[in-house]
Design a protein around this motif. Sequence first.
Motif, mmCIF file in Angstrom:
data_model
loop_
_atom_site.group_PDB
_atom_site.id
_atom_site.type_symbol
_atom_site.label_atom_id
_atom_site.label_comp_id
_atom_site.label_asym_id
_atom_site.label_seq_id
_atom_site.Cartn_x
_atom_site.Cartn_y
_atom_site.Cartn_z
ATOM 1 N N LEU A 1 59.678 50.505 37.334
ATOM 2 C CA LEU A 1 59.517 51.236 38.585
ATOM 3 C C LEU A 1 58.474 52.338 38.442
ATOM 4 O O LEU A 1 57.654 52.550 39.348
ATOM 5 N N GLN A 2 58.496 53.040 37.338
ATOM 6 C CA GLN A 2 57.512 54.099 37.121
ATOM 7 C C GLN A 2 56.100 53.535 37.081
ATOM 8 O O GLN A 2 55.157 54.145 37.586
ATOM 9 N N ARG A 3 55.975 52.336 36.533
ATOM 10 C CA ARG A 3 54.657 51.709 36.434
ATOM 11 C C ARG A 3 54.178 51.182 37.781
ATOM 12 O O ARG A 3 53.000 51.339 38.129
ATOM 13 N N SER A 4 55.073 50.563 38.547
ATOM 14 C CA SER A 4 54.661 49.884 39.773
ATOM 15 C C SER A 4 54.950 50.655 41.058
ATOM 16 O O SER A 4 54.317 50.405 42.081
ATOM 17 N N ARG A 5 55.926 51.581 41.028
ATOM 18 C CA ARG A 5 56.271 52.375 42.209
ATOM 19 C C ARG A 5 56.406 53.841 41.800
ATOM 20 O O ARG A 5 57.463 54.451 41.946
ATOM 21 N N PRO A 6 55.318 54.451 41.275
ATOM 22 C CA PRO A 6 55.420 55.799 40.689
ATOM 23 C C PRO A 6 55.788 56.896 41.687
ATOM 24 O O PRO A 6 56.281 57.954 41.280
ATOM 25 N N ARG A 7 55.574 56.677 42.964
ATOM 26 C CA ARG A 7 55.881 57.697 43.960
ATOM 27 C C ARG A 7 57.340 57.655 44.412
ATOM 28 O O ARG A 7 57.800 58.576 45.092
ATOM 29 N N ASP A 8 58.055 56.602 44.060
ATOM 30 C CA ASP A 8 59.438 56.447 44.508
ATOM 31 C C ASP A 8 60.406 57.135 43.557
ATOM 32 O O ASP A 8 60.205 57.156 42.339
ATOM 33 N N ALA A 9 61.482 57.675 44.121
ATOM 34 C CA ALA A 9 62.568 58.214 43.310
ATOM 35 C C ALA A 9 63.436 57.067 42.794
ATOM 36 O O ALA A 9 63.418 55.957 43.340
ATOM 37 N N VAL A 10 64.203 57.354 41.741
ATOM 38 C CA VAL A 10 65.109 56.356 41.164
ATOM 39 C C VAL A 10 66.458 57.027 40.898
ATOM 40 O O VAL A 10 66.517 58.098 40.289
ATOM 41 N N LEU A 11 67.521 56.379 41.345
ATOM 42 C CA LEU A 11 68.879 56.854 41.089
ATOM 43 C C LEU A 11 69.619 55.789 40.309
ATOM 44 O O LEU A 11 69.731 54.648 40.757
ATOM 45 N N GLY A 12 70.098 56.154 39.116
ATOM 46 C CA GLY A 12 70.820 55.210 38.276
ATOM 47 C C GLY A 12 72.132 55.791 37.799
ATOM 48 O O GLY A 12 72.342 57.007 37.820
ATOM 49 N N GLU A 13 73.014 54.903 37.344
ATOM 50 C CA GLU A 13 74.324 55.333 36.863
ATOM 51 C C GLU A 13 74.203 56.182 35.607
ATOM 52 O O GLU A 13 74.983 57.107 35.385
ATOM 53 N N GLY A 14 73.197 55.883 34.765
ATOM 54 C CA GLY A 14 73.078 56.563 33.489
ATOM 55 C C GLY A 14 72.328 57.877 33.553
ATOM 56 O O GLY A 14 72.855 58.934 33.195
ATOM 57 N N ASP A 15 71.082 57.848 34.029
ATOM 58 C CA ASP A 15 70.213 59.021 33.990
ATOM 59 C C ASP A 15 70.103 59.743 35.321
ATOM 60 O O ASP A 15 69.271 60.639 35.484
ATOM 61 N N GLY A 16 70.921 59.377 36.284
ATOM 62 C CA GLY A 16 70.960 60.105 37.534
ATOM 63 C C GLY A 16 69.701 59.940 38.363
ATOM 64 O O GLY A 16 69.003 58.929 38.289
ATOM 65 N N LEU A 17 69.398 60.967 39.158
ATOM 66 C CA LEU A 17 68.263 60.928 40.071
ATOM 67 C C LEU A 17 67.022 61.485 39.404
ATOM 68 O O LEU A 17 67.040 62.582 38.842
ATOM 69 N N GLN A 18 65.943 60.743 39.495
ATOM 70 C CA GLN A 18 64.645 61.197 39.003
ATOM 71 C C GLN A 18 63.621 61.002 40.113
ATOM 72 O O GLN A 18 63.523 59.928 40.693
ATOM 73 N N GLY A 19 62.852 62.076 40.407
ATOM 74 C CA GLY A 19 61.838 62.012 41.443
ATOM 75 C C GLY A 19 62.391 62.374 42.806
ATOM 76 O O GLY A 19 63.582 62.651 42.974
ATOM 77 N N ASN A 20 61.497 62.413 43.790
ATOM 78 C CA ASN A 20 61.900 62.690 45.169
ATOM 79 C C ASN A 20 60.905 62.023 46.103
ATOM 80 O O ASN A 20 59.906 61.473 45.667
ATOM 81 N N GLY A 21 61.201 62.070 47.372
ATOM 82 C CA GLY A 21 60.336 61.427 48.346
ATOM 83 C C GLY A 21 61.132 60.615 49.334
ATOM 84 O O GLY A 21 62.370 60.564 49.277
ATOM 85 N N PRO A 22 60.463 59.961 50.258
ATOM 86 C CA PRO A 22 61.156 59.246 51.331
ATOM 87 C C PRO A 22 61.742 57.906 50.917
ATOM 88 O O PRO A 22 62.444 57.273 51.701
ATOM 89 N N ARG A 23 61.452 57.450 49.689
ATOM 90 C CA ARG A 23 61.984 56.167 49.221
ATOM 91 C C ARG A 23 62.688 56.375 47.886
ATOM 92 O O ARG A 23 62.212 57.107 47.031
ATOM 93 N N CYS A 24 63.833 55.706 47.740
ATOM 94 C CA CYS A 24 64.598 55.847 46.496
ATOM 95 C C CYS A 24 65.199 54.510 46.096
ATOM 96 O O CYS A 24 65.905 53.877 46.885
ATOM 97 N N TRP A 25 64.906 54.082 44.884
ATOM 98 C CA TRP A 25 65.528 52.881 44.316
ATOM 99 C C TRP A 25 66.865 53.265 43.694
ATOM 100 O O TRP A 25 66.969 54.273 42.981
ATOM 101 N N VAL A 26 67.892 52.475 43.969
ATOM 102 C CA VAL A 26 69.223 52.708 43.418
ATOM 103 C C VAL A 26 69.561 51.541 42.503
ATOM 104 O O VAL A 26 69.473 50.376 42.910
#
Length: 266
Positions: free
Chosen positions: A57-82
């Motif tokens: 995701l960081q490589r292909s969608r660097p502007r998107d935030a990511v929320l995961g069970e392990g490392d929580g929320l990283q990044g911000n913006g109008p789109r978030c991958w869960v």
Amino acid sequence: MQDHLDDLRFAHVLADTADATNIDRFKALDLEVETKPDSALANEAEAAVEKLIRVQLQRSRPRDAVLGEGDGLQGNGPRCWVVDAIDGLENYARGVPVWATQISLLDASEGSYQPVVGVVSAPALGRRWWAVKGHGAFTGRSLSSATRMRVSRVSRLPDASLAYSTLTGWEELGRLNGFLNLSREVWRTRAYGDFWPYMMVAEGVVDICADPELSPGDMAANAVIVTEAGGDFTGLDGTPGPRSGSAAASNGLLHDELLVYLNERH
């Protein structure tokens, strides 16, 4: 909307990565269990898969935030991958094949985060389900080999099939009596657990299901898949979508009755 279709294709790529890693580690687990299974290897697999997905995701969608069970929320913006790298971790640890990776995209362009893409991939079952908001829900082995899903048309609780995960959660919330009353009213109950009941609601083979407590990673992909198949997905409070910390899913025809039973207190 075209961007969301591109995101769906990318979500399938992420799911392929997760499947390859998860199934390899699943087959390698020591499944000799004397009491409770040691979940250390399963936790290690979950962390490894989440890390792989985050890197992609960081490589292909660097502007998107990511929320995961392990490392929580990283990044911000109008789109978030869960990302839920292994939904059904206890099953995974025990060698039960009912577990899946859930990947979803939430978009806040309309004012609040809503799931617009969802992929649920269960490689040990040989199954995958997906949806894009406004484009329907599908199941199959690939985007090019898929069957559209529709919820059932069962309109009476005495004819309905209810799926669930656990009884203890309902008891802890003080809603066990309502849940048991519901189970007595329906045609049959089955404790399939985790992601699977929601996929079966979307396929039309189960009519209603619910969980008293879930994380966003447990719900976001399920929500868009169920609703795109024509069903309803809300919290126990009736709020649409995956934001209530609980889930109730149905074919739509039974949803109001489902919520009435699930909100009964002892």
